[in-house]
Design a protein around this motif. Structure first.
Motif, PDB file in Angstrom:
ATOM      1  N   VAL A  22       0.630  -1.015   0.170  1.00 42.48           N
ATOM      2  CA  VAL A  22      -0.086  -0.168  -0.308  1.00 42.48           C
ATOM      3  C   VAL A  22       0.790   1.280   0.110  1.00 42.48           C
ATOM      4  O   VAL A  22       0.683   2.460  -0.979  1.00 42.48           O
ATOM      5  N   LEU A  23       1.911   1.142   0.643  1.00 42.90           N
ATOM      6  CA  LEU A  23       3.005   2.561   1.303  1.00 42.90           C
ATOM      7  C   LEU A  23       3.780   2.861  -0.494  1.00 42.90           C
ATOM      8  O   LEU A  23       3.818   4.044  -0.818  1.00 42.90           O
ATOM      9  N   ASP A  24       4.271   1.507  -1.047  1.00 41.36           N
ATOM     10  CA  ASP A  24       5.110   1.781  -2.126  1.00 41.36           C
ATOM     11  C   ASP A  24       3.713   2.290  -3.241  1.00 41.36           C
ATOM     12  O   ASP A  24       4.268   3.453  -3.789  1.00 41.36           O
ATOM     13  N   TYR A  25       2.637   2.173  -3.714  1.00 37.06           N
ATOM     14  CA  TYR A  25       1.949   2.513  -4.629  1.00 37.06           C
ATOM     15  C   TYR A  25       1.324   3.473  -4.234  1.00 37.06           C
ATOM     16  O   TYR A  25       1.646   4.457  -5.628  1.00 37.06           O
ATOM     17  N   LEU A  26       1.346   4.594  -3.038  1.00 34.69           N
ATOM     18  CA  LEU A  26       0.879   5.879  -2.569  1.00 34.69           C
ATOM     19  C   LEU A  26       2.189   6.436  -3.253  1.00 34.69           C
ATOM     20  O   LEU A  26       2.464   7.842  -3.311  1.00 34.69           O
ATOM     21  N   LEU A  27       3.235   6.401  -2.320  1.00 32.53           N
ATOM     22  CA  LEU A  27       4.753   7.022  -3.177  1.00 32.53           C
ATOM     23  C   LEU A  27       4.516   6.978  -4.471  1.00 32.53           C
ATOM     24  O   LEU A  27       5.492   7.988  -5.251  1.00 32.53           O
ATOM     25  N   ILE A  28       4.973   5.950  -5.177  1.00 34.66           N
ATOM     26  CA  ILE A  28       4.513   6.300  -6.588  1.00 34.66           C
ATOM     27  C   ILE A  28       3.588   6.598  -7.220  1.00 34.66           C
ATOM     28  O   ILE A  28       3.692   6.800  -8.214  1.00 34.66           O
ATOM     29  N   LYS A  68      -4.770  11.559   2.813  1.00 34.55           N
ATOM     30  CA  LYS A  68      -5.888  10.899   1.047  1.00 34.55           C
ATOM     31  C   LYS A  68      -5.688  13.040   1.659  1.00 34.55           C
ATOM     32  O   LYS A  68      -4.941  14.087   0.656  1.00 34.55           O
ATOM     33  N   TYR A  69      -6.685  13.395   2.466  1.00 31.01           N
ATOM     34  CA  TYR A  69      -6.623  14.809   2.771  1.00 31.01           C
ATOM     35  C   TYR A  69      -4.679  15.801   2.192  1.00 31.01           C
ATOM     36  O   TYR A  69      -4.605  16.754   2.534  1.00 31.01           O
ATOM     37  N   THR A  70      -3.848  15.181   3.831  1.00 35.49           N
ATOM     38  CA  THR A  70      -2.845  15.102   3.850  1.00 35.49           C
ATOM     39  C   THR A  70      -2.235  15.502   2.115  1.00 35.49           C
ATOM     40  O   THR A  70      -1.555  16.516   2.195  1.00 35.49           O
ATOM     41  N   LEU A  71      -2.010  14.402   2.336  1.00 33.38           N
ATOM     42  CA  LEU A  71      -1.569  14.045   0.551  1.00 33.38           C
ATOM     43  C   LEU A  71      -2.165  14.873  -0.734  1.00 33.38           C
ATOM     44  O   LEU A  71      -1.195  14.958  -1.338  1.00 33.38           O
ATOM     45  N   SER A  72      -3.365  15.692  -0.239  1.00 33.53           N
ATOM     46  CA  SER A  72      -3.675  16.193  -1.462  1.00 33.53           C
ATOM     47  C   SER A  72      -3.199  17.987  -1.248  1.00 33.53           C
ATOM     48  O   SER A  72      -2.932  18.193  -2.377  1.00 33.53           O
ATOM     49  N   LYS A  73      -2.984  18.350  -0.427  1.00 34.12           N
ATOM     50  CA  LYS A  73      -2.500  19.105   0.259  1.00 34.12           C
ATOM     51  C   LYS A  73      -0.944  19.169  -0.671  1.00 34.12           C
ATOM     52  O   LYS A  73      -0.298  20.250  -1.017  1.00 34.12           O
ATOM     53  N   TYR A  74      -0.016  18.869  -0.263  1.00 26.49           N
ATOM     54  CA  TYR A  74       1.006  18.989  -1.612  1.00 26.49           C
ATOM     55  C   TYR A  74       0.938  18.604  -2.248  1.00 26.49           C
ATOM     56  O   TYR A  74       2.397  18.724  -3.308  1.00 26.49           O
ATOM     57  N   VAL A  75      -0.125  17.435  -3.117  1.00 29.90           N
ATOM     58  CA  VAL A  75      -0.117  17.658  -4.557  1.00 29.90           C
ATOM     59  C   VAL A  75      -0.076  18.856  -4.697  1.00 29.90           C
ATOM     60  O   VAL A  75       0.251  19.810  -5.683  1.00 29.90           O
ATOM     61  N   ASP A  76      -1.577  19.645  -4.345  1.00 32.36           N
ATOM     62  CA  ASP A  76      -1.773  21.422  -4.765  1.00 32.36           C
ATOM     63  C   ASP A  76      -0.190  22.034  -4.353  1.00 32.36           C
ATOM     64  O   ASP A  76      -0.556  22.739  -5.211  1.00 32.36           O
TER      65      ASP A  76
END
Length: 254
Positions: A22-28, A68-76
């Motif tokens: 799961v982590l590896d997929y998230l990182l990629i 997902k909320y935290t990740l979306s902010k970094y993507v933005d």
């Protein structure tokens, strides 16, 4: 984003084989993950939703939605990155000036006075900052110590955790984080909250998880800036806010 993903990857050794998947997929695929719900991600990875939830908790989050909320902010944030080159010195001066001007314009004098009162009323002040935010904490702790208030800014993560578990209601913790999403800082904030320690956050992002855990929050205006892969984002707006708190405290003291 790179720093955030690297921080997540540091938890890999504690995960099971499925959780590592799961982590590896998230990182990629961070851009893809933020567009999926937990059921869709489970189907994509051929794992259960419970495995995804456990992985997120092992990474320091309440669940998939929280991560997902935290990740979306970094993507933005990555979309707002200011690319720095050696041929754009004047544009960098404009960027720095804008950060300083916007930080000063956003200051709430009442909040600065309240922060100074927190410092004045405390027996001890500990600054919490890791990575690039740590030098800012060291400078502030040094100034505050010279002003007559005992303070410290430790670097070791485990030592900071011990300090968080030792502070009392008569002490003050000042947490400094550019993103407001640093896992170690959030961990310390949670410990401090449980111990009823007064807390101040100085962050470079609006609506961070850190500000939800503290008594008082100050926002510095900071733009992401990279020279190649090197993070050149300024930290001086954080220092400006800390300096104002300390100067106001010294005026109150005198």
């Amino acid at each position: 984003m790179k720093t955030f993903l690297k921080r997540l990857s540091q938890h890999r050794d504690r995960l099971s084989q499925l959780e590592k998947q799961v982590l590896d997929y998230l990182l990629i695929n961070p851009d893809k993950v933020i567009k999926l719900n937990v059921n869709e991600l489970a189907k994509e990875l051929f794992v259960s939703t419970a495995t995804i939830s456990r992985t997120c908790k092992q990474l320091g989050y309440d669940g998939f939605q929280d991560l997902k909320y935290t990740l979306s902010k970094y993507v933005d944030q990555d979309k707002e990155v200011h690319v720095i080159s050696s041929t754009t010195m004047l544009s960098q001066i404009d960027r720095m000036k804008a950060e300083m001007d916007q930080t000063l314009q956003s200051i709430n004098e009442e909040q600065i006075q309240k922060a100074a009162s927190f410092i004045k009323e405390s027996n001890f002040v500990e600054f919490f900052g890791v990575g690039a935010s740590h030098p800012t904490c060291v400078e502030a702790a040094r100034k505050l110590t010279f002003s007559g208030k005992i303070s410290s800014a430790r670097e070791d993560w485990d030592e900071l955790r011990c300090v968080a578990n030792s502070l009392t209601e008569q002490d003050l913790a000042i947490l400094v984080s550019f993103s407001g999403e640093t896992l170690h800082i959030l961990e310390y904030a949670n410990i401090l909250k449980e111990r009823n320690v007064r807390t101040i956050a100085v962050v470079g992002r609006q609506n961070s998880r850190l500000q939800q855990e503290v008594d008082l929050t100050f926002h510095a205006q900071i733009m992401n800036g990279y020279y190649g892969d090197l993070d050149m984002s300024s930290r001086f707006p954080l220092s400006i806010l800390l300096d104002l708190m300390i100067l106001t405290y010294m005026n109150k003291k005198s």
